[in-house]
Design an enzyme around this catalytic site. Structure first.
Site, PDB file in Angstrom:
ATOM      1  N   SER A 148      -7.240 -10.264   6.357  1.00  0.00           N
ATOM      2  CA  SER A 148      -7.602  -8.671   5.393  1.00  0.00           C
ATOM      3  C   SER A 148      -9.127  -9.345   5.408  1.00  0.00           C
ATOM      4  CB  SER A 148      -6.820  -9.624   3.858  1.00  0.00           C
ATOM      5  OG  SER A 148      -7.531  -8.398   2.790  1.00  0.00           O
ATOM      6  N   TYR A 171      -5.420 -16.132  -2.608  1.00  0.00           N
ATOM      7  CA  TYR A 171      -4.875 -14.891  -1.341  1.00  0.00           C
ATOM      8  C   TYR A 171      -5.642 -15.179  -0.686  1.00  0.00           C
ATOM      9  CZ  TYR A 171      -3.782 -10.858   0.603  1.00  0.00           C
ATOM     10  OH  TYR A 171      -3.546  -9.902   1.877  1.00  0.00           O
TER      11      TYR A 171
END
Length: 253
Positions: A148, A171
């Site tokens: 990401s 995350y």
């Protein structure tokens, strides 16, 4: 016929990546933590006329499951051409009012880190280690780690970054760790035919995002691009076409 294993492929970006690679002539091992869900996904693809697909049970957090998947796939093929480490979780909880609970650096319990890292970091490491021998038998082996742009330390330090305000220590740090794993893996395989890259699909409308974001078809296309790159293609890089649509897609670590 080239072969690919995609973890977490019974739905979302993994499922669409399986569909697009089947359309390009691959034999797909559709990895699913829950075998029943994997079998249903495989049947859906077969109903579309995409028959070269097999569901494989693989829980990336469980070494016995990973090794069993390696044994099963190894009994059918000698070579794995592509590994897409797609399985991942956010670890974000939802409160009683349906709001996401922030993953703050001060208040988040260590157990949340352990759970997310087990899937997002240790998972790709387990799977890659288990399947590296089959990948080495390929003439053009490719490893794609789903990352990401939010794992970029550079971007998340820049107030002009589109998601600068979207912090979440667990995350985000798990993807930063996966990025470093990718750098090291690519370095170790630098004098081989391997191409190893981390790729962000961008903000995509899946269960992971509460069905918010862009199309899964575009996201999967971004992923499989790096499963298909030639020997003159990049390795050891991080790509996000959503964040950097300049044609290269490369973004800073």
């Amino acid at each position: 016929m080239k072969t690919v294993l995609i973890t977490g492929a019974n739905k979302g970006i993994g499922f669409e990546s399986a569909r697009q690679l089947l359309q390009k002539g691959f034999h797909v091992f559709l990895g699913s933590r829950n075998l029943s869900n994997g079998l249903k996904a495989a049947e859906q693809l077969k109903a579309e006329g995409l028959t070269h697909v097999e569901a494989v049970q693989i829980d990336v957090t469980n070494l016995d499951s990973v090794n069993a998947a390696r044994k099963e796939i190894g009994s059918k093929v000698r070579t794995l051409d592509v590994l897409i480490n797609n399985a991942g979780i956010s670890g974000i909880d939802i409160d009683s009012e349906g709001h996401m609970v922030p993953q703050t650096a001060i208040d988040t319990d260590i157990s949340v880190y352990q759970k997310v890292y087990d899937t997002n970091v240790y998972g790709p490491a387990r799977v890659t280690k288990a399947f590296i021998d089959l990948l080495k038998n390929s003439l053009e082996p490719r490893i794609v780690n789903l990352s990401s742009s939010q794992g970029s330390l550079t971007l998340h330090s820049d107030p002009n970054y589109i998601y600068y305000q979207v912090k979440g220590v667990v995350y985000l740090s798990s993807k930063a760790a996966l990025n470093m794993y990718t750098v090291n893996l690519a370095y170790e395989l630098r004098d081989t035919a391997f191409k190893v890259n981390a790729v962000s699909p961008g903000f995509t409308a899946t269960d992971f995002t509460g069905k918010n974001g862009g199309s899964v078809e575009v996201a999967a296309k971004r992923i499989i691009k790096y499963a298909l790159i030639g020997q003159d293609g990049p390795t050891g890089k991080l790509f996000c076409e959503e964040t950097n649509p300049d044609g290269t897609g490369e973004i800073p670590w």
